[in-house]
Design a protein around this motif. Structure first.
Motif, short mmCIF file in Angstrom:
data_model
loop_
_atom_site.label_atom_id
_atom_site.label_comp_id
_atom_site.label_asym_id
_atom_site.label_seq_id
_atom_site.Cartn_x
_atom_site.Cartn_y
_atom_site.Cartn_z
N MET A 1 36.34 -9.58 17.09
CA MET A 1 36.01 -11.00 16.95
C MET A 1 35.93 -11.36 15.46
N ALA A 2 36.57 -12.44 15.08
CA ALA A 2 36.57 -12.87 13.69
C ALA A 2 35.18 -13.37 13.29
N LEU A 3 34.76 -13.06 12.08
CA LEU A 3 33.48 -13.51 11.58
C LEU A 3 33.54 -14.97 11.19
N ALA A 4 32.44 -15.69 11.42
CA ALA A 4 32.35 -17.10 11.06
C ALA A 4 31.59 -17.24 9.75
N PHE A 5 32.00 -18.21 8.94
CA PHE A 5 31.31 -18.53 7.70
C PHE A 5 31.16 -20.05 7.61
N PRO A 6 29.95 -20.53 7.27
CA PRO A 6 28.72 -19.76 7.11
C PRO A 6 28.13 -19.40 8.47
N ARG A 7 27.32 -18.33 8.51
CA ARG A 7 26.58 -17.95 9.71
C ARG A 7 25.19 -17.50 9.30
N GLU A 8 24.25 -17.58 10.24
CA GLU A 8 22.87 -17.18 9.96
C GLU A 8 22.81 -15.66 9.95
N MET A 9 22.34 -15.06 8.84
CA MET A 9 22.49 -13.62 8.63
C MET A 9 21.19 -12.87 8.38
N VAL A 10 20.03 -13.54 8.45
CA VAL A 10 18.80 -12.84 8.04
C VAL A 10 17.75 -12.68 9.13
N SER A 11 17.74 -13.55 10.15
CA SER A 11 16.61 -13.54 11.09
C SER A 11 16.58 -12.32 12.00
N ALA A 12 17.67 -11.57 12.11
CA ALA A 12 17.69 -10.38 12.96
C ALA A 12 17.09 -9.16 12.26
N TRP A 13 16.67 -9.31 11.00
CA TRP A 13 16.17 -8.19 10.21
C TRP A 13 14.74 -8.46 9.75
N CYS A 14 14.04 -7.40 9.37
CA CYS A 14 12.68 -7.52 8.84
C CYS A 14 12.74 -7.43 7.31
N TRP A 15 12.00 -8.32 6.66
CA TRP A 15 12.07 -8.44 5.20
C TRP A 15 10.70 -8.27 4.57
N THR A 16 10.62 -7.42 3.57
CA THR A 16 9.40 -7.29 2.78
C THR A 16 9.22 -8.53 1.91
N ASN A 17 10.34 -9.05 1.40
CA ASN A 17 10.32 -10.24 0.58
C ASN A 17 11.42 -11.18 1.03
N ALA A 18 11.08 -12.45 1.17
CA ALA A 18 12.07 -13.49 1.46
C ALA A 18 11.55 -14.78 0.83
N GLU A 19 11.38 -14.71 -0.48
CA GLU A 19 10.73 -15.79 -1.21
C GLU A 19 11.72 -16.91 -1.54
N PHE A 20 11.33 -18.15 -1.20
CA PHE A 20 12.13 -19.32 -1.53
C PHE A 20 11.42 -20.11 -2.63
N LYS A 21 12.14 -20.40 -3.69
CA LYS A 21 11.57 -21.11 -4.83
C LYS A 21 12.45 -22.29 -5.18
N LEU A 22 11.84 -23.45 -5.35
CA LEU A 22 12.57 -24.65 -5.71
C LEU A 22 12.78 -24.65 -7.24
N VAL A 23 14.03 -24.59 -7.66
CA VAL A 23 14.35 -24.50 -9.09
C VAL A 23 14.84 -25.87 -9.57
N HIS A 24 14.13 -26.42 -10.55
CA HIS A 24 14.51 -27.71 -11.12
C HIS A 24 15.46 -27.50 -12.28
N ARG A 25 16.54 -28.28 -12.28
CA ARG A 25 17.53 -28.21 -13.36
C ARG A 25 17.21 -29.32 -14.36
N GLN A 26 16.48 -28.94 -15.40
CA GLN A 26 15.95 -29.93 -16.32
C GLN A 26 16.21 -29.54 -17.77
N GLU A 27 16.32 -30.56 -18.58
CA GLU A 27 16.43 -30.40 -20.03
C GLU A 27 15.12 -30.86 -20.64
N VAL A 28 14.52 -30.03 -21.47
CA VAL A 28 13.23 -30.34 -22.09
C VAL A 28 13.41 -30.49 -23.59
N SER A 29 12.89 -31.58 -24.13
CA SER A 29 12.94 -31.84 -25.56
C SER A 29 11.52 -32.05 -26.06
#
Length: 208
Positions: A1-29
């Protein structure tokens, strides 16, 4: 069976870390009297994943799955596995949730279709299926309790809601996910012990 992209790839596994961080793209003067900040684009979610220690065969399996992405060439769906459900969720159905309203400043949202009296908490994630198509991931900053008809109060979110999110879009609170792309060179499989390995990688949100 051909693989689909994108597909959900993480919920079937156990993770010690799965940290989500919102990164702001900013210029500071900075000057002697003031600090000025300018947004260079919308903030993006950045994720850092590290699996639980795995036997060699399982670590190889997980690594091989992510190698199909071709580095940063193809995308996948990632779930914030350390907060994959609302904090107050007890298993009741939430399959029919949708965006009911978006406040004019696009910093708050109301969700319909919740169980009556259901409480959403600060730190809960909401995934929105947009018509672009794409997936937006929102993090609740100020929660609230749904009415008897299943309508939430205004839920403040941590960043401005993109214009791609519309009223009546499908909202997912159980296993919310967002489309991401591997950070090139970040996929690794370090040895954890004599018989265990970990798989780790970083990824950045894809904006449609």
């Amino acid at each position: 069976m051909a693989l689909a992209f994108p597909r959900e790839m993480v919920s079937a596994w156990c993770w010690t870390n799965a940290e989500f961080k919102l990164v702001h793209r900013q210029e500071v003067s900075r000057t002697a009297a003031d600090t000025q900040v300018r947004d260079l684009g919308p903030a993006l979610w950045h994720a850092s994943f590290e699996s639980d220690p795995l036997p060699k065969t399982k670590a190889d399996e997980l690594e091989a799955d992510f190698e199909t992405l071709g580095g940063a060439l193809r995308t996948f769906f990632a779930v914030p596995m350390l907060r994959k459900d609302p904090a107050r969720w007890t298993g009741e159905g939430m399959a029919g949730c949708s965006v009911n309203a978006i406040r004019s400043d696009r910093r708050a949202i109301r969700i319909a279709g919740l169980p009556a009296g259901f409480e959403l908490s600060a730190g809960d994630f909401v995934s929105i299926l947009t018509s672009v198509p794409g997936r937006e991931l929102l993090k609740i900053a100020v929660g609230g309790t749904a009415s008897s008809t299943g309508l939430s109060p205004w839920l403040e979110v941590t960043d401005a809601i993109r214009v791609s999110v519309k009223v009546e879009d499908f909202a997912k609170l159980h296993l919310p996910f967002v489309e991401m792309r591997l950070v090139p060179g970040s996929l690794e499989k370090p040895r954890d012990s004599v018989v265990r390995w970990r798989v780790k990688f970083d990824a950045t949100q894809v904006v449609r």
